[in-house]
Design an enzyme around this catalytic site. Structure first.
Site, PDB file in Angstrom:
ATOM      1  N   GLU A  44      52.472 -76.519  37.329  1.00 24.13           N
ATOM      2  CA  GLU A  44      51.097 -76.767  36.994  1.00 24.13           C
ATOM      3  C   GLU A  44      50.373 -75.959  35.700  1.00 24.13           C
ATOM      4  OE1 GLU A  44      49.076 -75.288  40.590  1.00 24.13           O
ATOM      5  OE2 GLU A  44      50.215 -76.552  41.971  1.00 24.13           O
TER       6      GLU A  44
ATOM      7  N   ARG B 113      52.310 -76.611  48.551  1.00 27.47           N
ATOM      8  CA  ARG B 113      52.906 -76.204  47.530  1.00 27.47           C
ATOM      9  C   ARG B 113      53.801 -77.250  47.000  1.00 27.47           C
ATOM     10  NH1 ARG B 113      49.406 -73.136  47.002  1.00 27.47           N
ATOM     11  NH2 ARG B 113      49.499 -70.954  47.116  1.00 27.47           N
TER      12      ARG B 113
ATOM     13  N   HIS C  24      45.038 -78.963  41.938  1.00 22.13           N
ATOM     14  CA  HIS C  24      45.033 -77.725  42.912  1.00 22.13           C
ATOM     15  C   HIS C  24      43.544 -77.094  42.948  1.00 22.13           C
ATOM     16  CE1 HIS C  24      47.820 -74.099  44.272  1.00 22.13           C
ATOM     17  NE2 HIS C  24      46.761 -74.215  44.934  1.00 22.13           N
TER      18      HIS C  24
HETATM   19  N1  LIG Z   1      45.830 -76.155  47.861  1.00 20.63           N
HETATM   20  C1  LIG Z   1      45.081 -75.046  47.817  1.00 20.63           C
HETATM   21  O1  LIG Z   1      44.325 -74.660  47.013  1.00 20.63           O
HETATM   22  C2  LIG Z   1      45.497 -74.042  48.907  1.00 20.63           C
HETATM   23  C3  LIG Z   1      47.013 -74.084  49.551  1.00 20.63           C
HETATM   24  N2  LIG Z   1      47.279 -73.295  50.423  1.00 20.63           N
HETATM   25  C4  LIG Z   1      48.472 -73.465  50.861  1.00 20.63           C
HETATM   26  O2  LIG Z   1      48.467 -73.834  52.209  1.00 20.63           O
HETATM   27  C5  LIG Z   1      49.493 -73.170  53.148  1.00 20.63           C
HETATM   28  C6  LIG Z   1      49.130 -73.172  54.479  1.00 20.63           C
HETATM   29  O3  LIG Z   1      47.979 -72.387  54.611  1.00 20.63           O
HETATM   30  P1  LIG Z   1      47.575 -71.679  56.058  1.00 20.63           P
HETATM   31  O4  LIG Z   1      47.442 -72.554  57.195  1.00 20.63           O
HETATM   32  O5  LIG Z   1      46.431 -70.800  55.671  1.00 20.63           O
HETATM   33  O6  LIG Z   1      48.932 -70.627  56.454  1.00 20.63           O
HETATM   34  P2  LIG Z   1      49.091 -69.933  57.762  1.00 20.63           P
HETATM   35  O7  LIG Z   1      50.213 -68.774  57.344  1.00 20.63           O
HETATM   36  O8  LIG Z   1      48.020 -69.765  58.653  1.00 20.63           O
HETATM   37  O9  LIG Z   1      50.118 -71.245  58.335  1.00 20.63           O
HETATM   38  C7  LIG Z   1      51.513 -71.439  58.095  1.00 20.63           C
HETATM   39  C8  LIG Z   1      52.059 -72.205  59.104  1.00 20.63           C
HETATM   40  O10 LIG Z   1      53.451 -72.638  58.666  1.00 20.63           O
HETATM   41  C9  LIG Z   1      54.325 -72.340  59.712  1.00 20.63           C
HETATM   42  N3  LIG Z   1      55.724 -72.303  59.119  1.00 20.63           N
HETATM   43  C10 LIG Z   1      56.166 -71.355  58.106  1.00 20.63           C
HETATM   44  N4  LIG Z   1      57.430 -71.622  57.766  1.00 20.63           N
HETATM   45  C11 LIG Z   1      57.575 -72.645  58.555  1.00 20.63           C
HETATM   46  C12 LIG Z   1      59.010 -73.414  58.478  1.00 20.63           C
HETATM   47  N5  LIG Z   1      60.097 -73.334  58.079  1.00 20.63           N
HETATM   48  N6  LIG Z   1      58.946 -74.733  59.301  1.00 20.63           N
HETATM   49  C13 LIG Z   1      57.863 -74.965  60.037  1.00 20.63           C
HETATM   50  N7  LIG Z   1      56.755 -74.270  59.874  1.00 20.63           N
HETATM   51  C14 LIG Z   1      56.475 -73.110  59.403  1.00 20.63           C
HETATM   52  C15 LIG Z   1      53.902 -71.148  60.442  1.00 20.63           C
HETATM   53  O11 LIG Z   1      54.240 -71.001  61.746  1.00 20.63           O
HETATM   54  P3  LIG Z   1      55.523 -70.646  62.349  1.00 20.63           P
HETATM   55  O12 LIG Z   1      55.997 -69.171  61.642  1.00 20.63           O
HETATM   56  O13 LIG Z   1      55.494 -70.550  63.736  1.00 20.63           O
HETATM   57  O14 LIG Z   1      56.637 -71.610  61.791  1.00 20.63           O
HETATM   58  C16 LIG Z   1      52.437 -71.312  60.333  1.00 20.63           C
HETATM   59  O15 LIG Z   1      52.132 -72.167  61.427  1.00 20.63           O
HETATM   60  C17 LIG Z   1      49.627 -71.709  52.155  1.00 20.63           C
HETATM   61  O16 LIG Z   1      50.666 -71.171  52.389  1.00 20.63           O
HETATM   62  C18 LIG Z   1      49.350 -72.246  50.732  1.00 20.63           C
HETATM   63  O17 LIG Z   1      50.650 -72.736  50.279  1.00 20.63           O
HETATM   64  C19 LIG Z   1      46.230 -72.576  51.277  1.00 20.63           C
HETATM   65  C20 LIG Z   1      45.066 -72.351  50.454  1.00 20.63           C
HETATM   66  C21 LIG Z   1      44.606 -73.161  49.296  1.00 20.63           C
HETATM   67  O1  LIG Z   2      45.376 -69.986  48.468  1.00 22.22           O
HETATM   68  C1  LIG Z   2      46.300 -70.666  48.154  1.00 22.22           C
HETATM   69  O2  LIG Z   2      47.519 -70.682  48.736  1.00 22.22           O
HETATM   70  C2  LIG Z   2      46.263 -71.526  46.942  1.00 22.22           C
HETATM   71  O3  LIG Z   2      46.980 -72.488  46.833  1.00 22.22           O
HETATM   72  C3  LIG Z   2      44.952 -71.324  46.107  1.00 22.22           C
HETATM   73  O4  LIG Z   2      45.771 -70.947  44.783  1.00 22.22           O
END
Ligand SMILES: NC(=O)C1=CN([C@@H]2O[C@H](COP(=O)(O)OP(=O)(O)OC[C@H]3O[C@@H](n4cnc5c(N)ncnc54)[C@H](OP(=O)(O)O)[C@@H]3O)[C@@H](O)[C@H]2O)C=CC1
Ligand SMILES: O=C(O)C(=O)CO
Length: 316
Positions: A264, A236, A283
């Site tokens: 965006e 994000r 995106h």
């Molecule tokens: N560009 C796009 O189209 C897309 C973007 N995304 C983005 O990718 C992000 C990640 O997706 P995904 O991997 O599936 O999410 P997950 O929920 O599987 O993983 C998120 C990770 O972030 C960690 N985390 C959360 N808060 C913190 C913090 N303050 N400091 C350090 N680590 C933190 C969590 O672990 P812990 O709680 O142990 O810290 C966890 O390991 C989504 O939230 C979204 O914003 C996703 C899909 C598509």
């Molecule tokens: O799945 C998400 O978090 C995305 O960023 C797609 O909009």
């Protein structure tokens, strides 16, 4: 009954799923434009009972929902949508449900941004097309370099696998990550954000946007990155302070591959569009045929189930 599918910019929703069963029961309208203006969106959805909204594009907060008294069902793609006020929807009697998630496609994009910058693909492509220039700079070999992952959930773990396959050393920072978990995944746990930034040749962001992560990387953090390092953000935009990032990029110290932005769509005159060391994508982390089939197939199933009075996957 009217159904509006929002944000289908490519006009593919109708081909991605079988809508026939719904056609007999409702008028299905597809909106291919991005409607950024809230009043225009409220007008567009006036009198509509069912809306399919792509992820977090349209903000359905209390005000917007209040403008849509006929809305009964809001289907979002995936099971998370921070742009919908679920309490307000519940109070208004709007059912909000989701679909299966499209899969870990965003990690593929993050890795692609990294490779493209490391090997100067956009720069060389631009130079070659512009004036036939043949080799304008030196790339970075990824084998043996350190990939830093901020966030080690689904996408972070997927990136770790890709990095290992490229011979990279992988380190990760996540609040609940232990040394043992990290070792199980073949990565090193970074003790602090500072260490992660200072020791990574590529930093890829995979934490969600939250109070804790908004502005997590600011001017000081960017200053800590290695000269020539690559920052990849597919998570994000607001996780990295935008003005600080623009300044760091203008100085030429780092490069960035960005799929997400504070605003965006990205405004046409945005500085990112004029910096040679930035690779931008609109995106598209999840914008693949495969994900769209899952999303729109799930949307059709959810609408049919709701119309039949069957259970739907309600967002909580
Ligand atoms: N560009 C796009 O189209 C897309 C973007 N995304 C983005 O990718 C992000 C990640 O997706 P995904 O991997 O599936 O999410 P997950 O929920 O599987 O993983 C998120 C990770 O972030 C960690 N985390 C959360 N808060 C913190 C913090 N303050 N400091 C350090 N680590 C933190 C969590 O672990 P812990 O709680 O142990 O810290 C966890 O390991 C989504 O939230 C979204 O914003 C996703 C899909 C598509
Ligand atoms: O799945 C998400 O978090 C995305 O960023 C797609 O909009």
């Amino acid at each position: 009954m009217r159904i509006v599918i929002l944000d289908d910019y490519q006009g593919v929703a109708r081909d991605m799923a079988d809508w026939r069963a719904l056609e007999a029961r409702a008028d299905i309208e597809v909106e291919r434009r991005y409607i950024g203006d809230r009043a225009a969106m409220a007008d567009r959805l006036a009198g509509v009972e069912i809306v399919v909204a792509m992820r977090e594009r349209t903000v359905f907060d209390r005000d917007m929902l209040g403008c849509l008294p006929d809305l009964k069902l809001l289907v979002t793609t995936g099971m998370v949508n921070a742009s919908i006020d679920l309490d307000a929807a519940r109070e208004q009697g709007v059912t909000v449900c989701g679909t299966s998630s499209g899969g870990p496609d965003a990690a593929e994009l993050a890795f692609a941004l990294m490779i493209a910058l490391a090997r100067r693909i956009p720069q060389e492509d631009r130079a070659l097309r512009k004036n036939g220039a043949w080799q304008t700079g030196l790339g970075m070999t990824l084998n043996g370099k350190t990939l830093g992952l901020l966030g080690f959930g689904k996408l972070g773990k997927r990136m770790a696998g890709f990095g290992a396959a490229f011979g990279m050393r992988v380190q990760a920072l996540s609040r609940s990550l232990t040394d043992a978990d990290a070792a199980d995944h073949g990565v090193k746990r970074a003790e602090t954000l500072g260490t992660l930034l200072e020791t990574s040749d590529v930093l890829s962001i995979h934490v969600p946007l939250s109070r804790a992560t908004g502005g997590l990387i600011g001017a000081d953090g960017l200053e800590q990155m290695k000269p020539g390092a690559i920052l990849v953000n597919t998570s994000r935009g607001p996780i990295v302070e935008e003005n600080a990032l623009i300044a760091a990029l203008r100085s030429g110290r780092i490069q960035a591959g960005l799929d997400v932005f504070a605003t965006e769509p990205l405004p046409a005159d945005h500085p990112f569009l004029h910096l040679p060391n930035v690779l931008v994508t609109p995106h598209i982390g999840y914008v693949t045929e495969d994900s769209y089939r899952v999303y729109f197939g799930g949307a059709v199933e959810a609408i049919a189930a709701w119309l039949d009075g069957d259970p739907v996957r309600v967002l909580t």
